[in-house]
Enzyme design. Structure first.
Site, mmCIF file in Angstrom:
data_model
loop_
_atom_site.group_PDB
_atom_site.id
_atom_site.type_symbol
_atom_site.label_atom_id
_atom_site.label_comp_id
_atom_site.label_asym_id
_atom_site.label_seq_id
_atom_site.Cartn_x
_atom_site.Cartn_y
_atom_site.Cartn_z
ATOM 1 N N TYR A 109 -5.940 -9.626 21.651
ATOM 2 C CA TYR A 109 -6.260 -8.015 21.180
ATOM 3 C C TYR A 109 -6.077 -7.643 22.498
ATOM 4 O O TYR A 109 -6.947 -7.880 23.447
ATOM 5 C CB TYR A 109 -6.712 -7.770 20.078
ATOM 6 C CG TYR A 109 -6.645 -8.208 18.724
ATOM 7 C CD1 TYR A 109 -5.684 -8.756 17.997
ATOM 8 C CD2 TYR A 109 -7.545 -8.561 17.809
ATOM 9 C CE1 TYR A 109 -4.638 -8.964 17.102
ATOM 10 C CE2 TYR A 109 -7.600 -8.627 16.299
ATOM 11 C CZ TYR A 109 -5.738 -9.014 15.776
ATOM 12 O OH TYR A 109 -5.989 -9.540 15.060
ATOM 13 N N SER A 161 -3.568 -4.711 7.843
ATOM 14 C CA SER A 161 -3.682 -4.107 7.898
ATOM 15 C C SER A 161 -3.332 -3.842 6.326
ATOM 16 O O SER A 161 -2.583 -3.290 5.196
ATOM 17 C CB SER A 161 -1.954 -4.259 8.204
ATOM 18 O OG SER A 161 -1.619 -4.398 8.758
ATOM 19 N N PRO A 162 -4.635 -3.318 5.326
ATOM 20 C CA PRO A 162 -4.548 -2.769 4.835
ATOM 21 C C PRO A 162 -4.142 -1.516 4.401
ATOM 22 O O PRO A 162 -3.746 -1.299 2.538
ATOM 23 C CB PRO A 162 -6.731 -2.700 3.604
ATOM 24 C CG PRO A 162 -7.400 -2.215 5.165
ATOM 25 C CD PRO A 162 -6.277 -3.441 6.511
ATOM 26 N N GLY A 182 -1.544 -0.242 7.956
ATOM 27 C CA GLY A 182 -0.837 0.463 9.651
ATOM 28 C C GLY A 182 -0.739 1.669 9.461
ATOM 29 O O GLY A 182 -0.388 2.213 10.722
ATOM 30 N N PHE A 217 0.763 6.599 4.719
ATOM 31 C CA PHE A 217 0.140 8.368 4.389
ATOM 32 C C PHE A 217 1.236 9.034 5.205
ATOM 33 O O PHE A 217 1.600 9.674 5.125
ATOM 34 C CB PHE A 217 -0.768 8.309 5.410
ATOM 35 C CG PHE A 217 -1.985 7.496 4.484
ATOM 36 C CD1 PHE A 217 -2.470 7.849 3.061
ATOM 37 C CD2 PHE A 217 -2.607 6.199 5.072
ATOM 38 C CE1 PHE A 217 -3.116 6.694 2.831
ATOM 39 C CE2 PHE A 217 -3.138 5.059 4.317
ATOM 40 C CZ PHE A 217 -3.884 5.586 2.860
ATOM 41 N N THR A 218 2.122 7.904 6.444
ATOM 42 C CA THR A 218 2.927 8.735 7.163
ATOM 43 C C THR A 218 4.393 8.334 7.184
ATOM 44 O O THR A 218 5.191 8.789 8.059
ATOM 45 C CB THR A 218 2.852 7.730 8.723
ATOM 46 O OG1 THR A 218 2.396 6.981 9.110
ATOM 47 C CG2 THR A 218 1.149 9.005 8.450
HETATM 48 N N1 LIG Z 1 -4.196 -11.765 11.579
HETATM 49 C C1 LIG Z 1 -3.171 -11.071 12.178
HETATM 50 O O1 LIG Z 1 -2.623 -11.674 12.085
HETATM 51 C C2 LIG Z 1 -3.798 -9.537 11.890
HETATM 52 C C3 LIG Z 1 -2.877 -8.487 12.223
HETATM 53 C C4 LIG Z 1 -2.816 -7.495 12.254
HETATM 54 C C5 LIG Z 1 -4.186 -7.388 12.107
HETATM 55 N N2 LIG Z 1 -5.122 -7.630 11.908
HETATM 56 C C6 LIG Z 1 -6.622 -6.970 11.287
HETATM 57 O O2 LIG Z 1 -6.498 -6.164 10.502
HETATM 58 C C7 LIG Z 1 -7.684 -5.104 10.904
HETATM 59 C C8 LIG Z 1 -6.668 -3.434 10.275
HETATM 60 O O3 LIG Z 1 -5.394 -3.322 10.688
HETATM 61 P P1 LIG Z 1 -4.407 -1.953 10.460
HETATM 62 O O4 LIG Z 1 -5.217 -1.819 12.236
HETATM 63 O O5 LIG Z 1 -3.053 -3.131 10.974
HETATM 64 O O6 LIG Z 1 -4.967 -1.689 9.745
HETATM 65 P P2 LIG Z 1 -4.364 0.250 8.847
HETATM 66 O O7 LIG Z 1 -5.611 0.469 8.334
HETATM 67 O O8 LIG Z 1 -3.429 -0.327 7.528
HETATM 68 O O9 LIG Z 1 -3.341 0.637 9.818
HETATM 69 C C9 LIG Z 1 -5.341 1.439 10.547
HETATM 70 C C10 LIG Z 1 -4.021 2.038 10.941
HETATM 71 O O10 LIG Z 1 -3.558 3.423 10.077
HETATM 72 C C11 LIG Z 1 -4.125 4.276 10.683
HETATM 73 N N3 LIG Z 1 -4.918 4.980 9.376
HETATM 74 C C12 LIG Z 1 -5.612 4.690 8.525
HETATM 75 N N4 LIG Z 1 -5.512 6.296 7.790
HETATM 76 C C13 LIG Z 1 -5.441 6.556 7.927
HETATM 77 C C14 LIG Z 1 -4.665 7.947 7.009
HETATM 78 N N5 LIG Z 1 -5.181 8.650 5.821
HETATM 79 N N6 LIG Z 1 -3.721 9.434 7.113
HETATM 80 C C15 LIG Z 1 -3.068 8.620 8.360
HETATM 81 N N7 LIG Z 1 -3.137 7.427 9.062
HETATM 82 C C16 LIG Z 1 -3.859 6.675 8.561
HETATM 83 C C17 LIG Z 1 -4.796 4.624 11.383
HETATM 84 O O11 LIG Z 1 -5.063 5.433 12.502
HETATM 85 P P3 LIG Z 1 -5.973 6.369 13.561
HETATM 86 O O12 LIG Z 1 -6.677 5.372 14.405
HETATM 87 O O13 LIG Z 1 -5.901 7.822 14.145
HETATM 88 O O14 LIG Z 1 -7.302 6.729 11.678
HETATM 89 C C18 LIG Z 1 -4.527 3.223 12.344
HETATM 90 O O15 LIG Z 1 -3.380 3.708 13.001
HETATM 91 C C19 LIG Z 1 -6.415 -5.200 12.925
HETATM 92 O O16 LIG Z 1 -7.808 -4.528 13.557
HETATM 93 C C20 LIG Z 1 -7.281 -6.635 12.668
HETATM 94 O O17 LIG Z 1 -8.735 -6.460 12.896
HETATM 95 C C21 LIG Z 1 -4.839 -8.950 11.718
#
Ligand SMILES: NC(=O)c1ccc[n+]([C@@H]2O[C@H](COP(=O)([O-])OP(=O)(O)OC[C@H]3O[C@@H](n4cnc5c(N)ncnc54)[C@H](OP(=O)(O)O)[C@@H]3O)[C@@H](O)[C@H]2O)c1
Length: 298
Positions: free
Chosen positions: A53, A209-210, A213, A217-218
């Site tokens: 990461y 990515s619940p 990502g 919303f966007t």
């Molecule tokens: N095992 C794997 O292969 C793998 C792959 C990917 C990720 N992961 C893990 O999963 C975690 C979560 O993944 P993710 O970051 O993709 O999760 P996510 O919660 O689906 O996406 C987060 C993104 O969504 C944006 N967001 C959240 N709420 C929003 C809203 N109401 N309106 C507009 N944008 C919004 C956030 O922006 P803001 O920052 O502006 O809030 C951020 O850029 C990672 O941190 C990592 O630990 C694991």
């Protein structure tokens, strides 16, 4: 906050905080430490990262924050991952590839502990399915790390049921989780049988990515727009924001999903936690399930 017991030694908070995007948050170690405290105050005590990461920098950044307050270690659970050799200016690889050999897994674990100043890992994951995986060799590496006291539990990420089963058997049934992508825009693990398989072996998945990502919303594409419309309609009935409903949709599933929040904004973590109090009606769950039009009910 509800805890999910993974084995005799490890329980994770139902909502986990992810650190994939940590570098983009541009926090000082002090600001990150404050964020970690705010998460803990909400009951979010489990933090997910990976060797790769932030272009191999996120673990060290998290470690710098933890170093400011070593007592914090006993109040949190740390999850990290190995097995990807990502092409980067920080590494000499001629091609991005997977590496789940004994030496890589053991060395990577020790390096992660070193970078995070954390003495041990609560959960250590094999990041992706490696087509060249030797199940017995990976099992030996993970068992040795456990015997050395360096990890308390281990699991995998992004494995389909067949591949999970092969490593699960090689480890004598010790895999504690499969970290997989699930959202109202991602159904791979409904369709490959993982939801059924993981229930059958009583292994709760962590969900990455619940919120797709942020695409829910966007996104301007048709699938995202459809999902957004359904969530906005439902949010009027429930009186909560659309992200809260998305988390509630995941939490309702009997496989016992542990969503990983990806935002560094504490209000968004609060919304993930708020979802624990939302009881989504049965029919509303299906409205979200079919909203993107990817899934059809027969
Ligand atoms: N095992 C794997 O292969 C793998 C792959 C990917 C990720 N992961 C893990 O999963 C975690 C979560 O993944 P993710 O970051 O993709 O999760 P996510 O919660 O689906 O996406 C987060 C993104 O969504 C944006 N967001 C959240 N709420 C929003 C809203 N109401 N309106 C507009 N944008 C919004 C956030 O922006 P803001 O920052 O502006 O809030 C951020 O850029 C990672 O941190 C990592 O630990 C694991």
């Amino acid at each position: 906050m509800e805890k999910i017991q993974l084995n005799n030694e490890v329980a994770l908070s139902r909502i986990i905080q992810g650190l994939w995007r940590l570098k983009s948050w541009k926090m000082t170690p002090e600001a990150l430490l404050e964020f970690v405290h705010q998460c803990i105050d909400l009951g979010v005590t489990s933090f997910d990262t990976a060797e790769i990461y932030g272009n191999y920098e996120a673990e060290a950044m998290f470690g710098e924050a933890l170093k400011l307050e070593p007592e914090l270690r006993s109040k949190i659970e740390i999850i990290t991952k190995t097995g990807i050799n990502m092409k980067s200016d920080k590494r000499p690889y001629s091609i991005g590839h997977y590496d789940t050999t004994y030496d890589k897994v053991v060395a990577s674990c020790k390096k992660s502990i070193d970078l995070m100043h954390c003495e041990y890992l609560d959960v250590f994951l094999i990041h992706r399915e490696d087509p060249l995986i030797n199940h017995k060799e990976v099992a030996r590496a993970l068992n040795d790390l456990k015997a050395m006291g360096l990890i308390k539990s281990f699991g995998v990420s992004n494995f389909d049921p067949f591949k999970f089963d092969a490593l699960h058997k090689a480890t004598g049934g010790q895999l504690v989780t499969n970290q997989i992508e699930v959202s109202p825009l991602c159904f791979e693990h409904f369709n490959n049988g993982n939801m059924d398989y993981l229930q059958s072996v009583d292994v709760p998945p962590m969900i990455w990515s619940p919120l797709a990502g942020g695409q829910i919303f966007t996104g301007s594409d048709e699938r995202s727009t459809n999902v957004r419309r359904v969530l906005e309609d439902l949010s009027k009935d429930y009186g909560v924001e659309t992200d809260v409903l998305t988390y509630a949709w995941l939490l309702k599933h009997p496989v016992r999903m542990m969503p990983i929040c990806g935002s560094g904004k504490i209000d968004r973590v609060k919304n993930a936690v708020k979802a624990l109090d939302v009881e989504l009606k049965h029919e509303d769950w299906y409205k979200i399930y079919v909203a993107s039009k990817d899934q059809e009910l027969r």
